[in-house]
Design a protein around this motif. Structure first.
Motif, PDB file in Angstrom:
ATOM      1  N   THR A  84       0.808  -1.216   0.000  1.00  0.00           N
ATOM      2  CA  THR A  84       0.000   0.000   0.000  1.00  0.00           C
ATOM      3  C   THR A  84       0.843   1.269   0.000  1.00  0.00           C
ATOM      4  O   THR A  84       0.375   2.350   0.371  1.00  0.00           O
ATOM      5  N   ALA A  85       2.088   1.161  -0.457  1.00  0.00           N
ATOM      6  CA  ALA A  85       3.002   2.303  -0.407  1.00  0.00           C
ATOM      7  C   ALA A  85       2.531   3.481  -1.249  1.00  0.00           C
ATOM      8  O   ALA A  85       2.959   4.624  -1.025  1.00  0.00           O
ATOM      9  N   ALA A  86       1.643   3.247  -2.213  1.00  0.00           N
ATOM     10  CA  ALA A  86       1.160   4.343  -3.068  1.00  0.00           C
ATOM     11  C   ALA A  86       0.213   5.287  -2.341  1.00  0.00           C
ATOM     12  O   ALA A  86      -0.103   6.358  -2.864  1.00  0.00           O
ATOM     13  N   VAL A  87      -0.244   4.897  -1.162  1.00  0.00           N
ATOM     14  CA  VAL A  87      -1.123   5.780  -0.383  1.00  0.00           C
ATOM     15  C   VAL A  87      -0.260   6.644   0.521  1.00  0.00           C
ATOM     16  O   VAL A  87       0.443   6.133   1.391  1.00  0.00           O
ATOM     17  N   PRO A  88      -0.283   7.972   0.351  1.00  0.00           N
ATOM     18  CA  PRO A  88       0.623   8.838   1.112  1.00  0.00           C
ATOM     19  C   PRO A  88       0.313   8.806   2.600  1.00  0.00           C
ATOM     20  O   PRO A  88      -0.832   8.583   3.022  1.00  0.00           O
ATOM     21  N   LYS A  89       1.346   9.071   3.411  1.00  0.00           N
ATOM     22  CA  LYS A  89       1.133   9.112   4.877  1.00  0.00           C
ATOM     23  C   LYS A  89       2.083  10.075   5.580  1.00  0.00           C
ATOM     24  O   LYS A  89       2.003  10.184   6.816  1.00  0.00           O
ATOM     25  N   THR A  90       2.981  10.736   4.863  1.00  0.00           N
ATOM     26  CA  THR A  90       3.843  11.707   5.532  1.00  0.00           C
ATOM     27  C   THR A  90       3.020  12.915   5.970  1.00  0.00           C
ATOM     28  O   THR A  90       1.936  13.180   5.446  1.00  0.00           O
TER      29      THR A  90
END
Length: 436
Positions: free
Chosen positions: A424-430
């Protein structure tokens, strides 16, 4: 998914049951209210071995049988009933399309089942919610037991097939991972949409509606589970599903939503500031949860014990809350006595696959199971400070400025031969991505 994969699964499973016979029951048709039915969802074990997607069916696996090792009992074709409730595969097509060695109408179960059990040394059957069918299997077993001393053959025990089947389900094939990546990609797109929509004045259900619309529009079955779209203090409710509140500026929005694609699931959570900017307290806690999640993900490695990724997130959260004065005392004592649980009360993750909370043993006695390549796990630490927050006995009261904040960050992580892959790395979270 190709029928060859289902056949391979059956062969692997039958190799484990040896001279036994496995009996698997399909999921029932469930009634929502009066005569209105829920959308049908097949039992995961039944689907895993057969790919057959109808109710009122029985699968029998008898590896010792000379000719009929895989048998299906299904609903027969019926023009009148199909007019009301949809087309059926029928008996003939059950053999042709699903690779059964033999197929019968479900009405012939009582007559035909005995021949596939009488020479087995044990029955593999899960005593589930269908009490009527449970009794059918138990009666058959007891009847065959009465003739055991005369014939010297027959099932002497009933065992749950899950103990043999679930380890097979834990390790995902290339085909399964392709379906899970598709479920992830669709959910990722939907979370990007939620990020764009989270504006003051928007209702939680508007975001839910658009995300679930996208799940179907992209070919998914729908939501993998009831979507959680929780603004303000609602984010402190772990399984909040009302989704009817209007979002306000300065709040957080926690969105926990995944897509089901051809029975395989994704499970993603992100927490966004509603007005594009975190408050000071929100940002501090968000960065703490993100740090805990990244530290936990680093522990998702082949041969690492299951408990390590949870321990990593707990320690990170406890250290952070202690530095903020929200927890006090000896860190080892706080962790051992779980004094952090009013803030973080759930586990760090669960297996993911055909079921959202997928099958798989985590611990046997005092021994933790280890991660192995091909398994998929969620990683989802959180901090939740309800408006009526009550600390653990002996811990400090929480100032009002921290109350009403709920944060969770969740990714789906595949264990690989050399490490892990965050699906799921394509979903931003920074923080920067959340505040855009």
């Amino acid at each position: 998914m190709m029928q060859s994969e289902f056949r391979q699964r059956r062969e692997q499973f039958m190799a484990k049951i040896g001279t036994g016979t496995a009996i698997l029951r399909s999921a029932p048709t469930a009634v929502m209210h009066n005569d209105v039915e829920y959308n049908f969802r097949q039992d995961s074990n039944f689907f895993y071995l057969t790919g057959f997607n109808e109710a009122d069916a029985i699968a029998v696996l008898a590896p010792w049988h000379e000719t009929h090792k895989f048998v299906l009992f299904v609903q027969p074709k019926d023009r009148d009933k199909e007019t009301w409730s949809g087309y059926r595969i029928g008996v003939d097509a059950a053999k042709e399309q699903y690779g059964a060695d033999e197929a019968y109408p479900i009405s012939e179960l009582d007559e035909k089942l005995t021949q596939y059990v009488e020479k087995a040394d044990r029955i593999f059957y899960h005593l589930g919610r269908d009490r009527t069918f449970n009794q059918t299997v138990l009666d058959l077993w007891q009847r065959l037991m009465t003739t055991y001393e005369k014939k010297g053959t027959g099932p002497i025990a009933i065992e749950d097939p899950a103990l043999l089947l679930h380890p097979l389900r834990q390790t995902k094939s290339a085909s399964e991972l392709a379906l899970m990546r598709k479920a992830v990609a669709i959910a990722a797109e939907a979370h990007h949409l939620a990020l764009e929509m989270r504006k003051p004045g928007c209702y939680e259900y508007e975001i839910q509606a658009e995300m679930e619309r996208l799940f179907r529009l992209r070919g998914g079955v729908g939501a993998a589970y009831p979507s959680i779209v929780a603004s303000g203090a609602n984010a402190c409710i772990l399984h909040y599903t009302e989704n009817n509140r209007q979002m306000q500026d300065g709040e957080l929005l926690l969105v926990d939503a995944g897509c089901s694609y051809d029975y395989y699931n994704s499970d993603i959570t992100r927490t966004y500031p509603v007005g594009n900017q975190f408050t000071a307290e929100q940002k501090i806690l968000y960065e703490l949860v993100l740090k805990a999640q990244l530290n936990a993900i680093e522990q998702v490695q082949p041969n690492n014990a299951w408990n390590l990724f949870h321990d990593a997130s707990v320690r990170t959260i406890v250290e952070g809350l202690m530095s903020l004065g929200l927890l006090q005392g000896d860190i080892e004592e706080i962790i051992k006595e779980e004094k952090y649980k009013p803030f973080f009360m759930h586990g760090t993750g669960h297996w993911l696959g055909l079921d959202v909370h997928d099958v798989g043993i985590r611990q046997i006695g005092e021994t933790w199971q280890t991660f192995q390549p091909g398994q998929v796990v969620t990683v989802e630490p959180g901090i939740y400070i309800r408006p009526d927050f009550q600390p653990f006995e002996g811990q400090p009261q929480v100032p009002d400025r921290w109350r009403g904040i709920g944060i969770r960050i969740e990714d789906d992580v595949l264990i690989t031969e050399t490490g892990h892959d965050v699906l799921t790395a394509a979903v931003p979270k920074t923080v920067e991505a959340m505040e855009r």
